[in-house]
Design an enzyme around this catalytic site. Structure first.
Site, PDB file in Angstrom:
ATOM      1  N   HIS A  31       0.833  -1.203   0.000  1.00  0.00           N
ATOM      2  CA  HIS A  31       0.000   0.000   0.000  1.00  0.00           C
ATOM      3  C   HIS A  31       0.868   1.254   0.000  1.00  0.00           C
ATOM      4  O   HIS A  31       1.585   1.525   0.965  1.00  0.00           O
ATOM      5  CB  HIS A  31      -0.886  -0.024   1.249  1.00  0.00           C
ATOM      6  CG  HIS A  31      -1.963   0.996   1.264  1.00  0.00           C
ATOM      7  ND1 HIS A  31      -2.416   1.568   2.429  1.00  0.00           N
ATOM      8  CD2 HIS A  31      -2.707   1.554   0.269  1.00  0.00           C
ATOM      9  CE1 HIS A  31      -3.393   2.415   2.157  1.00  0.00           C
ATOM     10  NE2 HIS A  31      -3.580   2.430   0.856  1.00  0.00           N
ATOM     11  N   HIS A  42      -1.104  10.733  -2.595  1.00  0.00           N
ATOM     12  CA  HIS A  42      -2.438  10.255  -2.219  1.00  0.00           C
ATOM     13  C   HIS A  42      -3.427  11.392  -2.039  1.00  0.00           C
ATOM     14  O   HIS A  42      -4.508  11.386  -2.622  1.00  0.00           O
ATOM     15  CB  HIS A  42      -2.378   9.428  -0.936  1.00  0.00           C
ATOM     16  CG  HIS A  42      -3.728   8.938  -0.496  1.00  0.00           C
ATOM     17  ND1 HIS A  42      -4.551   9.669   0.357  1.00  0.00           N
ATOM     18  CD2 HIS A  42      -4.419   7.827  -0.819  1.00  0.00           C
ATOM     19  CE1 HIS A  42      -5.676   9.016   0.539  1.00  0.00           C
ATOM     20  NE2 HIS A  42      -5.633   7.897  -0.159  1.00  0.00           N
TER      21      HIS A  42
END
Length: 227
Positions: free
Chosen positions: A8, A50
């Site tokens: 991730h 992100h």
């Protein structure tokens, strides 16, 4: 394909997220694939970040979309790392990549990069936004796509089918066997996120998912021996 362990944002539990350092660590830890996130800079560069703002992960402030690539490059993304552009990641690691796009504009920019730099189809594209998944599929025929959801209704499988997604990436804290079975009946792969403990891993194994996204490299080692 077997059960996949996906890093991730690299391995954000131990390295600065979405940096080349994090991606290289994920690859050296043996992750089966690397997940990352893409935004467009003010001047149209496809940068790996992100959040829509740089505040949380860098020493800067403000929206990514309000900064040029040069301005973004001047920020510290952790331990002296710089915000990479997507092409740099493709060059830095050999592992398969799951690239999350935030909107249709990012889908269009990514399509151009994939046509130039990913002829072998190493990149799978994911998004929370149905229209972004549909757009990348339209622009890059044959690209593998994933519809992501943190909350969803009974139509989640139908939504994935409508945009041509081959897989669902779903929040394990809300995932039920019923949803998994409905996805299976529609020939959709199911990936669980975020899997950071042995208990989480046992859950995704019990649900017989196709993979798990994790922040930590040790989950990869554990995952090979968890029934």
């Amino acid at each position: 394909m077997g059960f996949l362990i996906i890093g991730h944002r690299g391995v954000m539990g131990v390295e600065p997220e979405n940096t080349l350092r994090s991606f290289r660590r994920a690859e050296s830890a043996g992750m089966d694939a690397i997940e990352l996130d893409l935004h467009l800079s003010k001047d149209g560069a496809l940068v790996v970040m992100h959040d829509a703002e740089v505040d949380r992960t860098t020493d800067g402030t403000g929206p990514v979309a309000d900064k040029t690539l040069a301005e973004l490059r001047g920020l510290d993304a952790g331990l002296g790392e710089r915000i990479p552009v997507f092409e740099e990641v493709l060059e830095a690691v050999r592992a398969p990549i799951q690239a999350e796009i935030k909107d249709v504009a990012a889908a269009r920019a990514l399509a151009g990069v994939l046509r130039r730099h990913d002829p072998a189809g190493r990149v799978e594209v994911s998004s929370f936004h149905d229209e972004a998944v549909a757009e990348i599929a339209r622009l890059v025929p044959g690209v593998r796509t994933v519809l992501i959801a943190g909350h969803w209704g009974p139509d989640i499988v139908e939504r994935a089918q409508a945009v041509g997604a081959a897989a669902l990436a779903l929040n394990i804290r809300r995932l039920t066997l019923e949803t998994v079975e409905r996805a299976r009946a529609a020939s959709l792969r199911v990936i669980g996120w975020v899997v950071n403990t042995p208990q989480h891993l046992r859950l995704v194994r019990a649900l017989e998912l196709d993979g798990a996204t994790t922040d930590f490299p040790e989950i990869r080692r554990t995952g090979r021996f968890t029934a």
